[in-house]
Design a protein around this motif. Structure first.
Motif, short mmCIF file in Angstrom:
data_model
loop_
_atom_site.label_atom_id
_atom_site.label_comp_id
_atom_site.label_asym_id
_atom_site.label_seq_id
_atom_site.Cartn_x
_atom_site.Cartn_y
_atom_site.Cartn_z
N ILE A 122 0.84 -1.20 0.00
CA ILE A 122 0.00 0.00 0.00
C ILE A 122 0.88 1.25 0.00
O ILE A 122 0.71 2.14 -0.84
CB ILE A 122 -0.94 0.03 1.23
N PHE A 123 1.81 1.31 0.93
CA PHE A 123 2.63 2.51 1.07
C PHE A 123 3.52 2.72 -0.16
O PHE A 123 3.64 3.85 -0.66
CB PHE A 123 3.48 2.46 2.35
N THR A 124 4.10 1.66 -0.70
CA THR A 124 4.93 1.79 -1.90
C THR A 124 4.08 2.25 -3.08
O THR A 124 4.48 3.12 -3.85
CB THR A 124 5.63 0.45 -2.22
N GLY A 125 2.89 1.66 -3.21
CA GLY A 125 1.98 2.09 -4.27
C GLY A 125 1.63 3.56 -4.16
O GLY A 125 1.60 4.29 -5.15
N LEU A 126 1.38 4.02 -2.94
CA LEU A 126 1.04 5.43 -2.73
C LEU A 126 2.23 6.35 -3.00
O LEU A 126 2.06 7.45 -3.51
CB LEU A 126 0.48 5.65 -1.33
N CYS A 127 3.44 5.90 -2.67
CA CYS A 127 4.63 6.71 -2.96
C CYS A 127 4.83 6.85 -4.47
O CYS A 127 5.13 7.95 -4.96
CB CYS A 127 5.87 6.09 -2.31
N LEU A 128 4.64 5.77 -5.21
CA LEU A 128 4.73 5.84 -6.67
C LEU A 128 3.63 6.74 -7.23
O LEU A 128 3.85 7.52 -8.17
CB LEU A 128 4.64 4.45 -7.29
N PHE A 129 2.46 6.64 -6.64
CA PHE A 129 1.33 7.48 -7.02
C PHE A 129 1.69 8.96 -6.80
O PHE A 129 1.41 9.82 -7.65
CB PHE A 129 0.14 7.08 -6.15
N ALA A 130 2.33 9.25 -5.68
CA ALA A 130 2.75 10.63 -5.38
C ALA A 130 3.78 11.12 -6.41
O ALA A 130 3.71 12.27 -6.87
CB ALA A 130 3.32 10.72 -3.97
N LEU A 131 4.72 10.26 -6.78
CA LEU A 131 5.71 10.64 -7.79
C LEU A 131 5.02 10.91 -9.13
O LEU A 131 5.40 11.84 -9.86
CB LEU A 131 6.77 9.55 -7.94
N CYS A 132 4.02 10.13 -9.45
CA CYS A 132 3.22 10.38 -10.65
C CYS A 132 2.59 11.76 -10.57
O CYS A 132 2.67 12.55 -11.52
CB CYS A 132 2.13 9.31 -10.78
N ASP A 133 1.98 12.07 -9.43
CA ASP A 133 1.27 13.35 -9.31
C ASP A 133 2.19 14.55 -9.30
O ASP A 133 1.81 15.63 -9.76
CB ASP A 133 0.37 13.34 -8.07
N VAL A 134 3.41 14.39 -8.81
CA VAL A 134 4.38 15.48 -8.91
C VAL A 134 4.65 15.77 -10.39
O VAL A 134 4.70 16.93 -10.82
CB VAL A 134 5.70 15.13 -8.17
N ASN A 135 4.77 14.72 -11.18
CA ASN A 135 4.98 14.89 -12.62
C ASN A 135 3.75 15.46 -13.31
O ASN A 135 3.86 16.25 -14.24
CB ASN A 135 5.43 13.58 -13.26
N VAL A 136 2.55 15.08 -12.86
CA VAL A 136 1.32 15.66 -13.40
C VAL A 136 1.30 17.16 -13.13
O VAL A 136 0.96 17.96 -14.01
CB VAL A 136 0.07 14.97 -12.78
N LEU A 137 1.67 17.54 -11.92
CA LEU A 137 1.72 18.96 -11.57
C LEU A 137 2.68 19.71 -12.49
O LEU A 137 2.33 20.74 -13.07
CB LEU A 137 2.15 19.13 -10.11
N ILE A 138 3.88 19.19 -12.63
CA ILE A 138 4.88 19.85 -13.48
C ILE A 138 4.38 19.93 -14.93
O ILE A 138 4.51 20.96 -15.59
CB ILE A 138 6.24 19.12 -13.40
N PHE A 139 3.80 18.84 -15.41
CA PHE A 139 3.29 18.79 -16.78
C PHE A 139 2.20 19.85 -17.02
O PHE A 139 2.14 20.45 -18.09
CB PHE A 139 2.74 17.39 -17.08
N ASN A 140 1.34 20.06 -16.02
CA ASN A 140 0.20 20.98 -16.19
C ASN A 140 0.50 22.43 -15.82
O ASN A 140 -0.34 23.30 -16.08
CB ASN A 140 -1.00 20.47 -15.40
N LEU A 141 1.65 22.71 -15.23
CA LEU A 141 1.97 24.09 -14.85
C LEU A 141 1.82 25.09 -16.00
O LEU A 141 1.26 26.17 -15.79
CB LEU A 141 3.38 24.17 -14.25
N PRO A 142 2.29 24.77 -17.21
CA PRO A 142 2.16 25.75 -18.30
C PRO A 142 0.71 26.13 -18.63
O PRO A 142 0.47 27.20 -19.17
CB PRO A 142 2.83 25.06 -19.50
N GLN A 143 -0.26 25.27 -18.30
CA GLN A 143 -1.67 25.58 -18.58
C GLN A 143 -2.22 26.65 -17.64
O GLN A 143 -3.16 27.35 -17.98
CB GLN A 143 -2.53 24.33 -18.45
#
Length: 193
Positions: free
Chosen positions: A132-153
């Motif tokens: 669970i915790f490892t899955g959530l950490c990977l999920f968090a890393l995904c969302d950091v990248n989602v944030l960076i990807f969407n910043l220009p919008q």
């Protein structure tokens, strides 16, 4: 990797979690996992297939509520609280407000599940809590990248940041796979924790 494949992968994770009912450690734990993955699938329907950030993020908030309650049943009060906050944000059409609610929930989720990982007074084996915790950490890393990807919008930043798009999926797909199997009784010896 096509959009349809990515969505199908998340749907497959949801299906795997559903059938894990027959070999899970706890029916209550399983129910919160399946609820979280159902909200994830719903959120991805809006985000991945329809590029609807407002509804997608709103639905994703409830996935995190499920994972928080999965780890700490005392957090049931979050359901009406988050429902009210999400309603206000959607009513105002504020993706930024929703993103703030989502980020706060994710931080709480990581904290609660880190404490759950260390909990020695639970019937859920440590291996499952680690998944669970490892899955959530990977999920968090995904969302950091989602944030960076969407910043220009939303902000005046360099659009070359969108080159990190593949990292979103490199973290997201394994995160969902780990969460999907996290309710399974993986070891026959329940005393191993």
């Amino acid at each position: 990797m096509t959009i349809a494949f990515k969505f199908a992968f998340v749907a497959m994770c949801f299906f795997i979690a559903l059938i894990s009912f027959f070999r899970c450690n706890s029916k209550k734990d399983w129910a919160w996992l399946v609820s979280g993955l159902a909200f994830t699938l719903g959120a991805d329907y809006f985000l991945v297939l329809h590029n609807n950030h407002l509804v997608g993020i709103a639905v994703f908030c409830f996935a995190h509520v499920c994972y928080i309650i999965r780890a700490d049943k005392r957090k049931l009060f979050l359901i009406p609280l988050v429902a009210g906050l999400v309603f206000i944000a959607v009513w105002n059409g504020s993706v930024i407000m929703l993103a703030g609610i989502y980020a706060a929930l994710f931080l709480v989720n990581l904290y609660v599940n880190f404490k759950f990982l260390q909990n020695k007074k639970t019937s859920i084996p440590k291996l499952n809590r680690a998944l669970i915790f490892t899955g959530l950490c990977l999920f968090a890393l995904c969302d950091v990248n989602v944030l960076i990807f969407n910043l220009p919008q939303y902000f005046n930043v360099d659009e070359s940041l969108q080159a990190i798009f593949p990292l979103i999926w490199i973290f997201y797909l394994p995160s969902q796979a780990l969460l999907a199997i996290s309710a399974l009784r993986l070891l026959d010896d329940k005393n191993i924790s």
